[in-house]
Design a protein around this motif. Structure first.
Motif, PDB file in Angstrom:
ATOM      1  N   TRP A 102       0.914  -1.289  -0.071  1.00 11.80           N
ATOM      2  CA  TRP A 102      -0.074  -0.035   0.020  1.00 11.80           C
ATOM      3  C   TRP A 102       0.877   1.297   0.056  1.00 11.80           C
ATOM      4  CZ3 TRP A 102       0.501   2.986   4.292  1.00 11.80           C
ATOM      5  CH2 TRP A 102       0.978   2.510   5.399  1.00 11.80           C
ATOM      6  N   VAL A 103       2.217   1.061   0.066  1.00  6.82           N
ATOM      7  CA  VAL A 103       3.144   2.164  -0.115  1.00  6.82           C
ATOM      8  C   VAL A 103       3.916   1.956  -1.145  1.00  6.82           C
ATOM      9  CG1 VAL A 103       4.878   3.425   1.171  1.00  6.82           C
ATOM     10  CG2 VAL A 103       3.025   2.647   2.462  1.00  6.82           C
ATOM     11  N   GLY A 104       4.239   2.760  -1.963  1.00  6.16           N
ATOM     12  CA  GLY A 104       4.957   2.662  -3.228  1.00  6.16           C
ATOM     13  C   GLY A 104       5.695   3.734  -4.007  1.00  6.16           C
ATOM     14  N   ARG A 105       6.683   3.475  -4.781  1.00  4.63           N
ATOM     15  CA  ARG A 105       7.478   4.478  -5.582  1.00  4.63           C
ATOM     16  C   ARG A 105       7.860   3.867  -6.643  1.00  4.63           C
ATOM     17  NH1 ARG A 105      12.237   6.116  -1.408  1.00  4.63           N
ATOM     18  NH2 ARG A 105      13.408   4.190  -1.359  1.00  4.63           N
ATOM     19  N   GLY A 106       8.065   4.679  -7.940  1.00  6.95           N
ATOM     20  CA  GLY A 106       8.675   4.199  -8.874  1.00  6.95           C
ATOM     21  C   GLY A 106       8.851   5.176  -9.960  1.00  6.95           C
ATOM     22  N   SER A 107       9.467   4.983 -11.086  1.00 10.61           N
ATOM     23  CA  SER A 107       9.906   5.849 -12.212  1.00 10.61           C
ATOM     24  C   SER A 107      10.405   5.162 -13.287  1.00 10.61           C
ATOM     25  CB  SER A 107      10.867   6.764 -11.658  1.00 10.61           C
ATOM     26  OG  SER A 107      11.203   7.898 -12.525  1.00 10.61           O
ATOM     27  N   VAL A 108      10.441   5.932 -14.604  1.00 16.49           N
ATOM     28  CA  VAL A 108      10.996   5.230 -15.488  1.00 16.49           C
ATOM     29  C   VAL A 108      12.014   6.259 -16.175  1.00 16.49           C
ATOM     30  CG1 VAL A 108      10.201   4.688 -17.920  1.00 16.49           C
ATOM     31  CG2 VAL A 108       8.573   4.237 -16.335  1.00 16.49           C
ATOM     32  N   ALA A 109      13.192   6.003 -16.741  1.00 11.13           N
ATOM     33  CA  ALA A 109      14.015   6.712 -16.954  1.00 11.13           C
ATOM     34  C   ALA A 109      14.911   6.003 -18.164  1.00 11.13           C
ATOM     35  CB  ALA A 109      14.857   7.226 -15.956  1.00 11.13           C
ATOM     36  N   ASP A 110      16.309   6.935 -18.347  1.00 15.85           N
ATOM     37  CA  ASP A 110      16.878   6.296 -19.448  1.00 15.85           C
ATOM     38  C   ASP A 110      17.797   5.071 -19.070  1.00 15.85           C
ATOM     39  OD1 ASP A 110      16.081   8.071 -21.378  1.00 15.85           O
ATOM     40  OD2 ASP A 110      17.505   9.578 -20.686  1.00 15.85           O
ATOM     41  N   ASP A 111      17.978   4.864 -17.727  1.00 14.60           N
ATOM     42  CA  ASP A 111      18.697   3.544 -17.283  1.00 14.60           C
ATOM     43  C   ASP A 111      17.988   3.334 -15.941  1.00 14.60           C
ATOM     44  OD1 ASP A 111      20.353   4.756 -15.109  1.00 14.60           O
ATOM     45  OD2 ASP A 111      21.373   5.583 -17.059  1.00 14.60           O
ATOM     46  N   PHE A 112      18.098   2.243 -15.568  1.00 10.21           N
ATOM     47  CA  PHE A 112      17.607   1.649 -14.051  1.00 10.21           C
ATOM     48  C   PHE A 112      18.181   2.801 -12.838  1.00 10.21           C
ATOM     49  CE2 PHE A 112      17.373  -2.442 -16.421  1.00 10.21           C
ATOM     50  CZ  PHE A 112      16.086  -2.803 -16.273  1.00 10.21           C
ATOM     51  N   GLU A 113      19.428   3.073 -12.873  1.00  9.25           N
ATOM     52  CA  GLU A 113      19.800   3.820 -11.841  1.00  9.25           C
ATOM     53  C   GLU A 113      19.422   5.210 -11.945  1.00  9.25           C
ATOM     54  OE1 GLU A 113      21.586   4.511  -8.303  1.00  9.25           O
ATOM     55  OE2 GLU A 113      21.565   2.543  -9.184  1.00  9.25           O
ATOM     56  N   GLN A 114      19.268   5.913 -12.870  1.00  9.86           N
ATOM     57  CA  GLN A 114      18.572   6.904 -13.008  1.00  9.86           C
ATOM     58  C   GLN A 114      17.191   7.003 -12.676  1.00  9.86           C
ATOM     59  OE1 GLN A 114      18.685   8.726 -16.957  1.00  9.86           O
ATOM     60  NE2 GLN A 114      17.814  10.688 -16.436  1.00  9.86           N
ATOM     61  N   ALA A 115      16.228   5.960 -13.072  1.00  7.49           N
ATOM     62  CA  ALA A 115      15.067   5.577 -12.732  1.00  7.49           C
ATOM     63  C   ALA A 115      14.721   5.446 -11.218  1.00  7.49           C
ATOM     64  CB  ALA A 115      14.280   4.318 -13.406  1.00  7.49           C
ATOM     65  N   ARG A 116      15.508   4.556 -10.557  1.00  4.29           N
ATOM     66  CA  ARG A 116      15.727   4.433  -8.897  1.00  4.29           C
ATOM     67  C   ARG A 116      16.030   6.000  -8.366  1.00  4.29           C
ATOM     68  NH1 ARG A 116      18.539   4.661  -4.780  1.00  4.29           N
ATOM     69  NH2 ARG A 116      20.646   4.946  -5.568  1.00  4.29           N
ATOM     70  N   ARG A 117      16.873   6.529  -8.593  1.00 11.14           N
ATOM     71  CA  ARG A 117      17.212   8.022  -8.077  1.00 11.14           C
ATOM     72  C   ARG A 117      15.905   9.013  -8.360  1.00 11.14           C
ATOM     73  NH1 ARG A 117      22.249   7.629 -10.584  1.00 11.14           N
ATOM     74  NH2 ARG A 117      21.834   9.046 -12.243  1.00 11.14           N
ATOM     75  N   GLN A 118      15.415   8.869  -9.460  1.00  9.43           N
ATOM     76  CA  GLN A 118      13.960   9.764  -9.815  1.00  9.43           C
ATOM     77  C   GLN A 118      13.071   9.200  -8.894  1.00  9.43           C
ATOM     78  OE1 GLN A 118      13.432  10.116 -13.870  1.00  9.43           O
ATOM     79  NE2 GLN A 118      11.280  11.175 -13.235  1.00  9.43           N
ATOM     80  N   ALA A 119      12.874   8.119  -8.733  1.00  9.15           N
ATOM     81  CA  ALA A 119      11.840   7.486  -7.868  1.00  9.15           C
ATOM     82  C   ALA A 119      11.979   7.743  -6.437  1.00  9.15           C
ATOM     83  CB  ALA A 119      11.699   5.902  -7.784  1.00  9.15           C
ATOM     84  N   VAL A 120      13.130   7.841  -5.804  1.00 10.75           N
ATOM     85  CA  VAL A 120      13.515   8.013  -4.505  1.00 10.75           C
ATOM     86  C   VAL A 120      13.422   9.651  -4.239  1.00 10.75           C
ATOM     87  CG1 VAL A 120      15.696   8.244  -2.892  1.00 10.75           C
ATOM     88  CG2 VAL A 120      15.374   6.011  -4.153  1.00 10.75           C
ATOM     89  N   ALA A 121      13.671  10.170  -5.323  1.00 10.29           N
ATOM     90  CA  ALA A 121      13.437  11.796  -5.162  1.00 10.29           C
ATOM     91  C   ALA A 121      12.079  12.425  -5.139  1.00 10.29           C
ATOM     92  CB  ALA A 121      14.186  12.572  -6.324  1.00 10.29           C
TER      93      ALA A 121
END
Length: 161
Positions: A102-121
Protein backbone atom coordinates in the motif's frame (compact mmCIF):
# COMPACT_ATOMS: atom_id res chain seq x y z
CA UNK A 1 -39.79 -9.91 16.37
CA UNK A 2 -37.35 -7.09 17.05
CA UNK A 3 -33.86 -7.62 15.60
CA UNK A 4 -31.20 -4.98 16.24
CA UNK A 5 -29.51 -3.30 13.28
CA UNK A 6 -26.10 -4.16 14.79
CA UNK A 7 -26.96 -7.87 14.74
CA UNK A 8 -28.16 -7.64 11.14
CA UNK A 9 -24.94 -5.84 10.14
CA UNK A 10 -22.77 -8.39 12.02
CA UNK A 11 -24.51 -11.33 10.36
CA UNK A 12 -24.36 -9.71 6.91
CA UNK A 13 -20.66 -8.81 7.19
CA UNK A 14 -19.94 -12.24 8.67
CA UNK A 15 -21.66 -14.08 5.83
CA UNK A 16 -20.00 -11.97 3.15
CA UNK A 17 -16.58 -12.40 4.81
CA UNK A 18 -16.98 -16.15 5.16
CA UNK A 19 -18.10 -16.50 1.54
CA UNK A 20 -15.35 -14.29 0.12
CA UNK A 21 -12.70 -15.97 2.31
CA UNK A 22 -13.70 -19.48 1.24
CA UNK A 23 -13.90 -18.38 -2.39
CA UNK A 24 -10.42 -16.84 -2.10
CA UNK A 25 -9.06 -20.09 -0.65
CA UNK A 26 -10.71 -22.21 -3.34
CA UNK A 27 -9.56 -19.94 -6.17
CA UNK A 28 -5.95 -19.95 -4.94
CA UNK A 29 -5.91 -23.60 -3.88
CA UNK A 30 -3.05 -24.54 -6.20
CA UNK A 31 -1.00 -21.50 -5.16
CA UNK A 32 1.69 -21.99 -2.55
CA UNK A 33 1.60 -18.28 -1.71
CA UNK A 34 1.47 -17.51 2.03
CA UNK A 35 -0.36 -14.26 1.31
CA UNK A 36 -3.27 -16.09 -0.33
CA UNK A 37 -3.61 -18.50 2.59
CA UNK A 38 -3.50 -15.61 5.08
CA UNK A 39 -6.10 -13.53 3.23
CA UNK A 40 -8.54 -16.40 2.74
CA UNK A 41 -8.12 -17.77 6.26
CA UNK A 42 -8.46 -14.36 7.94
CA UNK A 43 -11.63 -13.56 6.00
CA UNK A 44 -13.22 -16.98 6.44
CA UNK A 45 -12.25 -17.22 10.13
CA UNK A 46 -13.41 -13.69 10.90
CA UNK A 47 -16.69 -14.29 9.10
CA UNK A 48 -17.26 -17.49 11.04
CA UNK A 49 -16.56 -15.71 14.34
CA UNK A 50 -19.09 -13.01 13.45
CA UNK A 51 -21.73 -15.57 12.51
CA UNK A 52 -21.21 -17.59 15.70
CA UNK A 53 -20.72 -14.60 17.99
CA UNK A 54 -23.70 -15.34 20.26
CA UNK A 55 -22.34 -18.82 20.99
CA UNK A 56 -18.78 -17.66 21.68
CA UNK A 57 -19.69 -15.58 24.77
CA UNK A 58 -16.48 -13.58 25.18
CA UNK A 59 -16.19 -9.99 26.48
CA UNK A 60 -16.93 -7.69 23.55
CA UNK A 61 -14.64 -4.85 24.68
CA UNK A 62 -11.63 -7.13 24.99
CA UNK A 63 -12.21 -8.66 21.57
CA UNK A 64 -12.70 -5.26 19.91
CA UNK A 65 -9.58 -3.77 21.53
CA UNK A 66 -7.41 -6.75 20.57
CA UNK A 67 -8.77 -6.68 17.00
CA UNK A 68 -8.11 -2.96 16.57
CA UNK A 69 -4.60 -3.24 18.02
CA UNK A 70 -3.86 -6.26 15.81
CA UNK A 71 -5.07 -4.32 12.77
CA UNK A 72 -2.78 -1.38 13.46
CA UNK A 73 0.27 -3.36 14.63
CA UNK A 74 -0.01 -5.92 11.82
CA UNK A 75 -0.27 -3.22 9.18
CA UNK A 76 2.71 -1.35 10.63
CA UNK A 77 4.75 -4.57 10.83
CA UNK A 78 3.76 -5.36 7.24
CA UNK A 79 5.78 -2.33 6.13
CA UNK A 80 8.90 -4.41 6.75
CA UNK A 81 8.02 -6.44 3.67
CA UNK A 82 9.71 -4.82 0.68
CA UNK A 83 9.66 -5.64 -3.00
CA UNK A 84 11.72 -4.06 -5.75
CA UNK A 85 11.12 -4.72 -9.41
CA UNK A 86 12.51 -3.54 -12.69
CA UNK A 87 10.99 -3.88 -16.07
CA UNK A 88 10.00 -2.41 -19.36
CA UNK A 89 12.34 0.14 -20.77
CA UNK A 90 14.27 1.00 -17.62
CA UNK A 91 11.47 1.15 -15.08
CA UNK A 92 12.17 0.82 -11.35
CA UNK A 93 9.52 0.22 -8.71
CA UNK A 94 9.58 -0.38 -4.94
CA UNK A 95 6.63 -1.31 -2.75
CA UNK A 96 6.05 -1.92 0.95
CA UNK A 97 3.25 -3.58 2.87
CA UNK A 98 1.95 -7.08 3.53
CA UNK A 99 -0.28 -8.82 2.56
CA UNK A 100 -0.83 -6.08 -0.02
CA UNK A 101 1.59 -3.30 -0.92
CA UNK A 102 0.00 0.00 0.00
CA UNK A 103 3.11 2.23 -0.07
CA UNK A 104 5.10 2.54 -3.25
CA UNK A 105 7.35 4.59 -5.44
CA UNK A 106 8.61 4.16 -8.95
CA UNK A 107 9.84 5.85 -12.08
CA UNK A 108 10.86 5.33 -15.69
CA UNK A 109 14.10 6.84 -17.07
CA UNK A 110 16.93 6.23 -19.53
CA UNK A 111 18.58 3.62 -17.26
CA UNK A 112 17.69 1.71 -14.08
CA UNK A 113 19.92 3.74 -11.76
CA UNK A 114 18.50 7.03 -13.00
CA UNK A 115 14.97 5.61 -12.63
CA UNK A 116 15.75 4.58 -9.03
CA UNK A 117 17.21 7.98 -8.17
CA UNK A 118 14.19 9.73 -9.69
CA UNK A 119 11.74 7.48 -7.78
CA UNK A 120 13.56 8.09 -4.49
CA UNK A 121 13.52 11.83 -5.15
CA UNK A 122 9.78 11.79 -5.94
CA UNK A 123 8.96 10.09 -2.63
CA UNK A 124 6.40 7.55 -1.54
CA UNK A 125 2.83 7.29 -2.75
CA UNK A 126 0.02 5.73 -0.70
CA UNK A 127 -2.89 3.58 -1.82
CA UNK A 128 -5.67 4.25 0.68
CA UNK A 129 -7.88 1.34 -0.46
CA UNK A 130 -5.08 -1.20 0.00
CA UNK A 131 -4.28 0.35 3.39
CA UNK A 132 -7.89 -0.15 4.51
CA UNK A 133 -7.81 -3.75 3.24
CA UNK A 134 -4.55 -4.46 5.09
CA UNK A 135 -5.84 -2.99 8.36
CA UNK A 136 -9.08 -4.96 7.98
CA UNK A 137 -7.31 -8.25 7.27
CA UNK A 138 -4.99 -7.86 10.24
CA UNK A 139 -7.98 -6.94 12.43
CA UNK A 140 -9.76 -10.10 11.24
CA UNK A 141 -6.64 -12.12 12.10
CA UNK A 142 -6.57 -10.54 15.56
CA UNK A 143 -10.27 -11.30 15.99
CA UNK A 144 -9.78 -14.97 15.16
CA UNK A 145 -6.69 -15.22 17.35
CA UNK A 146 -8.26 -13.62 20.45
CA UNK A 147 -11.38 -15.78 20.10
CA UNK A 148 -9.31 -18.96 19.76
CA UNK A 149 -7.21 -18.05 22.80
CA UNK A 150 -10.32 -17.12 24.78
CA UNK A 151 -12.11 -20.37 23.94
CA UNK A 152 -9.09 -22.53 24.76
CA UNK A 153 -8.52 -20.67 28.03
CA UNK A 154 -12.17 -21.00 29.03
CA UNK A 155 -12.23 -24.69 28.17
CA UNK A 156 -9.07 -25.35 30.22
CA UNK A 157 -10.55 -23.48 33.19
CA UNK A 158 -13.84 -25.43 33.03
CA UNK A 159 -12.17 -28.83 32.65
CA UNK A 160 -12.07 -30.75 35.94
CA UNK A 161 -8.59 -31.52 37.24
Amino acid sequence: MNVSPVRILRITVGQISLTVGLLWLFMTFSSANVRDVFVGSALAGGGLVMLLWRRIELPVRLVVVVSVVAGLVGTAAGLAARSVSTGGMFAWSEGRGWPFEWVGRGSVADDFEQARRQAVADGWGYDLLRLVVDVSLWAYAGLVLVVLIGLVTRRNRERPA
